[in-house]
Design a protein around this motif. Sequence first.
Motif, PDB file in Angstrom:
ATOM      1  N   LYS A  58       0.659  -1.164  -0.100  1.00 42.31           N
ATOM      2  CA  LYS A  58       0.187  -0.021   0.052  1.00 42.31           C
ATOM      3  C   LYS A  58       0.984   1.465   0.060  1.00 42.31           C
ATOM      4  CE  LYS A  58      -0.499  -0.100   4.996  1.00 42.31           C
ATOM      5  NZ  LYS A  58       0.123   1.044   5.365  1.00 42.31           N
ATOM      6  N   ASP A  59       2.225   1.014   0.212  1.00 47.27           N
ATOM      7  CA  ASP A  59       2.840   2.309   0.435  1.00 47.27           C
ATOM      8  C   ASP A  59       3.360   2.845  -1.009  1.00 47.27           C
ATOM      9  OD1 ASP A  59       2.830   2.396   2.989  1.00 47.27           O
ATOM     10  OD2 ASP A  59       4.680   1.096   3.303  1.00 47.27           O
ATOM     11  N   VAL A  60       3.230   1.933  -2.016  1.00 49.29           N
ATOM     12  CA  VAL A  60       3.471   2.321  -3.265  1.00 49.29           C
ATOM     13  C   VAL A  60       2.237   2.794  -4.211  1.00 49.29           C
ATOM     14  CG1 VAL A  60       4.725   1.193  -5.434  1.00 49.29           C
ATOM     15  CG2 VAL A  60       5.374   0.332  -3.010  1.00 49.29           C
ATOM     16  N   PRO A  61       2.219   3.882  -4.563  1.00 48.98           N
ATOM     17  CA  PRO A  61       1.198   4.744  -5.155  1.00 48.98           C
ATOM     18  C   PRO A  61       1.407   4.193  -6.920  1.00 48.98           C
ATOM     19  CG  PRO A  61       2.779   6.348  -4.446  1.00 48.98           C
ATOM     20  CD  PRO A  61       3.272   5.035  -3.797  1.00 48.98           C
ATOM     21  N   ALA A  62       1.285   3.009  -7.037  1.00 47.56           N
ATOM     22  CA  ALA A  62       1.126   2.618  -8.446  1.00 47.56           C
ATOM     23  C   ALA A  62       0.455   3.391  -9.533  1.00 47.56           C
ATOM     24  CB  ALA A  62       1.002   1.183  -8.577  1.00 47.56           C
ATOM     25  N   HIS A  63      -0.553   4.025  -8.812  1.00 48.46           N
ATOM     26  CA  HIS A  63      -1.303   4.785 -10.031  1.00 48.46           C
ATOM     27  C   HIS A  63      -0.711   5.972 -10.241  1.00 48.46           C
ATOM     28  CE1 HIS A  63      -2.190   6.079  -5.838  1.00 48.46           C
ATOM     29  NE2 HIS A  63      -2.356   6.998  -6.420  1.00 48.46           N
ATOM     30  N   ARG A  64       0.343   6.384  -9.613  1.00 42.02           N
ATOM     31  CA  ARG A  64       0.877   7.737 -10.183  1.00 42.02           C
ATOM     32  C   ARG A  64       2.071   7.362 -11.222  1.00 42.02           C
ATOM     33  NH1 ARG A  64       2.203   9.931  -4.059  1.00 42.02           N
ATOM     34  NH2 ARG A  64      -0.146  10.161  -3.681  1.00 42.02           N
ATOM     35  N   VAL A  65       1.978   6.284 -11.596  1.00 38.44           N
ATOM     36  CA  VAL A  65       2.916   5.618 -12.706  1.00 38.44           C
ATOM     37  C   VAL A  65       2.208   5.455 -13.999  1.00 38.44           C
ATOM     38  CG1 VAL A  65       4.864   4.441 -13.291  1.00 38.44           C
ATOM     39  CG2 VAL A  65       4.675   4.654 -10.998  1.00 38.44           C
ATOM     40  N   VAL A  66       2.619   6.375 -15.089  1.00 34.52           N
ATOM     41  CA  VAL A  66       2.087   5.908 -16.325  1.00 34.52           C
ATOM     42  C   VAL A  66       3.045   5.836 -17.317  1.00 34.52           C
ATOM     43  CG1 VAL A  66      -0.175   7.071 -15.764  1.00 34.52           C
ATOM     44  CG2 VAL A  66       2.065   8.642 -16.799  1.00 34.52           C
ATOM     45  N   ASN A  67       2.647   5.593 -18.549  1.00 34.26           N
ATOM     46  CA  ASN A  67       3.601   5.430 -19.691  1.00 34.26           C
ATOM     47  C   ASN A  67       4.134   6.765 -20.125  1.00 34.26           C
ATOM     48  OD1 ASN A  67       1.418   6.261 -21.249  1.00 34.26           O
ATOM     49  ND2 ASN A  67       1.785   4.745 -22.778  1.00 34.26           N
ATOM     50  N   ARG A  68       4.853   7.028 -20.990  1.00 35.67           N
ATOM     51  CA  ARG A  68       5.678   8.226 -21.494  1.00 35.67           C
ATOM     52  C   ARG A  68       4.375   9.312 -21.979  1.00 35.67           C
ATOM     53  NH1 ARG A  68       6.615   9.303 -26.636  1.00 35.67           N
ATOM     54  NH2 ARG A  68       6.002   7.651 -28.077  1.00 35.67           N
ATOM     55  N   ILE A  69       3.328   8.852 -22.382  1.00 33.88           N
ATOM     56  CA  ILE A  69       2.513   9.904 -22.954  1.00 33.88           C
ATOM     57  C   ILE A  69       1.432  10.099 -21.804  1.00 33.88           C
ATOM     58  CG2 ILE A  69       2.984   9.074 -25.193  1.00 33.88           C
ATOM     59  CD1 ILE A  69       0.543   7.678 -25.402  1.00 33.88           C
ATOM     60  N   GLY A  70       1.754   9.729 -20.812  1.00 33.65           N
ATOM     61  CA  GLY A  70       0.633   9.601 -19.982  1.00 33.65           C
ATOM     62  C   GLY A  70      -0.844   8.985 -19.966  1.00 33.65           C
ATOM     63  N   LEU A  71      -0.398   7.933 -20.383  1.00 36.05           N
ATOM     64  CA  LEU A  71      -1.779   6.950 -20.684  1.00 36.05           C
ATOM     65  C   LEU A  71      -1.690   5.901 -19.629  1.00 36.05           C
ATOM     66  CD1 LEU A  71      -3.797   6.645 -22.822  1.00 36.05           C
ATOM     67  CD2 LEU A  71      -2.345   4.902 -23.897  1.00 36.05           C
ATOM     68  N   LEU A  72      -2.942   5.894 -18.985  1.00 39.57           N
ATOM     69  CA  LEU A  72      -3.027   4.617 -17.879  1.00 39.57           C
ATOM     70  C   LEU A  72      -2.936   3.146 -18.389  1.00 39.57           C
ATOM     71  CD1 LEU A  72      -3.888   7.706 -16.913  1.00 39.57           C
ATOM     72  CD2 LEU A  72      -5.701   6.439 -15.566  1.00 39.57           C
ATOM     73  N   THR A  73      -1.676   2.679 -18.927  1.00 41.87           N
ATOM     74  CA  THR A  73      -1.559   1.438 -19.395  1.00 41.87           C
ATOM     75  C   THR A  73      -1.883   0.624 -18.287  1.00 41.87           C
ATOM     76  OG1 THR A  73       0.848   2.014 -19.236  1.00 41.87           O
ATOM     77  CG2 THR A  73      -0.004   2.338 -21.282  1.00 41.87           C
ATOM     78  N   GLY A  74      -1.235   0.585 -17.259  1.00 40.83           N
ATOM     79  CA  GLY A  74      -1.405  -0.257 -16.157  1.00 40.83           C
ATOM     80  C   GLY A  74      -2.720  -0.432 -15.582  1.00 40.83           C
ATOM     81  N   LYS A  75      -3.583   0.275 -15.757  1.00 43.33           N
ATOM     82  CA  LYS A  75      -4.967   0.187 -15.124  1.00 43.33           C
ATOM     83  C   LYS A  75      -5.572  -1.125 -15.013  1.00 43.33           C
ATOM     84  CE  LYS A  75      -8.541   1.045 -18.074  1.00 43.33           C
ATOM     85  NZ  LYS A  75      -9.840   2.154 -18.288  1.00 43.33           N
ATOM     86  N   THR A  76      -5.222  -1.909 -16.039  1.00 39.69           N
ATOM     87  CA  THR A  76      -6.172  -3.184 -16.156  1.00 39.69           C
ATOM     88  C   THR A  76      -5.511  -4.180 -14.999  1.00 39.69           C
ATOM     89  OG1 THR A  76      -4.071  -4.080 -17.453  1.00 39.69           O
ATOM     90  CG2 THR A  76      -6.149  -3.220 -18.638  1.00 39.69           C
ATOM     91  N   HIS A  77      -4.352  -3.759 -14.334  1.00 43.51           N
ATOM     92  CA  HIS A  77      -3.788  -4.542 -13.383  1.00 43.51           C
ATOM     93  C   HIS A  77      -4.369  -4.022 -12.009  1.00 43.51           C
ATOM     94  CE1 HIS A  77      -0.837  -6.850 -15.541  1.00 43.51           C
ATOM     95  NE2 HIS A  77      -0.834  -5.780 -16.407  1.00 43.51           N
ATOM     96  N   PHE A  78      -5.111  -3.070 -12.087  1.00 38.98           N
ATOM     97  CA  PHE A  78      -5.838  -2.487 -10.637  1.00 38.98           C
ATOM     98  C   PHE A  78      -6.895  -3.479 -10.445  1.00 38.98           C
ATOM     99  CE2 PHE A  78      -2.953   0.735 -11.380  1.00 38.98           C
ATOM    100  CZ  PHE A  78      -2.699   1.199  -9.977  1.00 38.98           C
ATOM    101  N   GLU A  79      -7.450  -3.076  -9.440  1.00 43.07           N
ATOM    102  CA  GLU A  79      -8.759  -3.678  -8.730  1.00 43.07           C
ATOM    103  C   GLU A  79      -9.909  -3.781  -9.746  1.00 43.07           C
ATOM    104  OE1 GLU A  79      -9.635  -1.688  -5.236  1.00 43.07           O
ATOM    105  OE2 GLU A  79      -7.639  -2.165  -4.319  1.00 43.07           O
ATOM    106  N   THR A  80     -10.101  -2.471 -10.181  1.00 41.60           N
ATOM    107  CA  THR A  80     -11.063  -2.530 -11.241  1.00 41.60           C
ATOM    108  C   THR A  80     -10.323  -1.483 -12.497  1.00 41.60           C
ATOM    109  OG1 THR A  80     -12.204  -0.429 -10.587  1.00 41.60           O
ATOM    110  CG2 THR A  80     -13.024  -2.393  -9.734  1.00 41.60           C
ATOM    111  N   ASN A  81     -11.129  -1.549 -13.589  1.00 41.62           N
ATOM    112  CA  ASN A  81     -10.766  -0.749 -14.670  1.00 41.62           C
ATOM    113  C   ASN A  81     -10.577   0.794 -14.404  1.00 41.62           C
ATOM    114  OD1 ASN A  81     -11.508  -3.395 -15.602  1.00 41.62           O
ATOM    115  ND2 ASN A  81     -10.866  -2.511 -17.839  1.00 41.62           N
TER     116      ASN A  81
END
Length: 116
Positions: A58-81
């Motif tokens: 929980k200490d790692v805010p992964a939601h603040r990390v996106v790809n180089r163009i600011g696209l939420l590529t990793g959103k599929t790996h979260f709890e929901t889309n």
Amino acid sequence: MPSTISENKQDFFQLVYQVVRLIPAGRVTSYGAIANYLGTKKSSRMVGWAMNASHGMKDVPAHRVVNRIGLLTGKTHFETNSTMQERLEAEGITIIENQVQSFTLIFWDPAIELKL
DNA sequence: TGGCTGACTTTCG
DNA sequence: ACGAAAGCCAGCC
């Protein structure tokens, strides 16, 4: 916990987590930026992989990390889309079509902000 | 030990 | 300018 991460010889994952924790609320960064800061800029993929292992930390805010163009590529790996987007919006970041608005303005590069 | 995978990035057509 | 393909490295069978 030392203030400088370069002195510490830890796993690549721990190194990534350390940087991600330093990301201020309302700001975002890219995988490549983190990889560049860690010195392994050639493999920005590893950062994404490290984030995959960040599940449960929980200490790692992964939601603040996106790809180089600011696209939420990793959103599929979260709890929901929409989890990633909702968390970013909760910090004042506007997301449209899975893309961070004014990305260049809120972009946070550790190599620059941390003044290595 | 060897090879596959991946939440990316860069480059070529 | 847009789409497709290669490159990169650490972890995990």
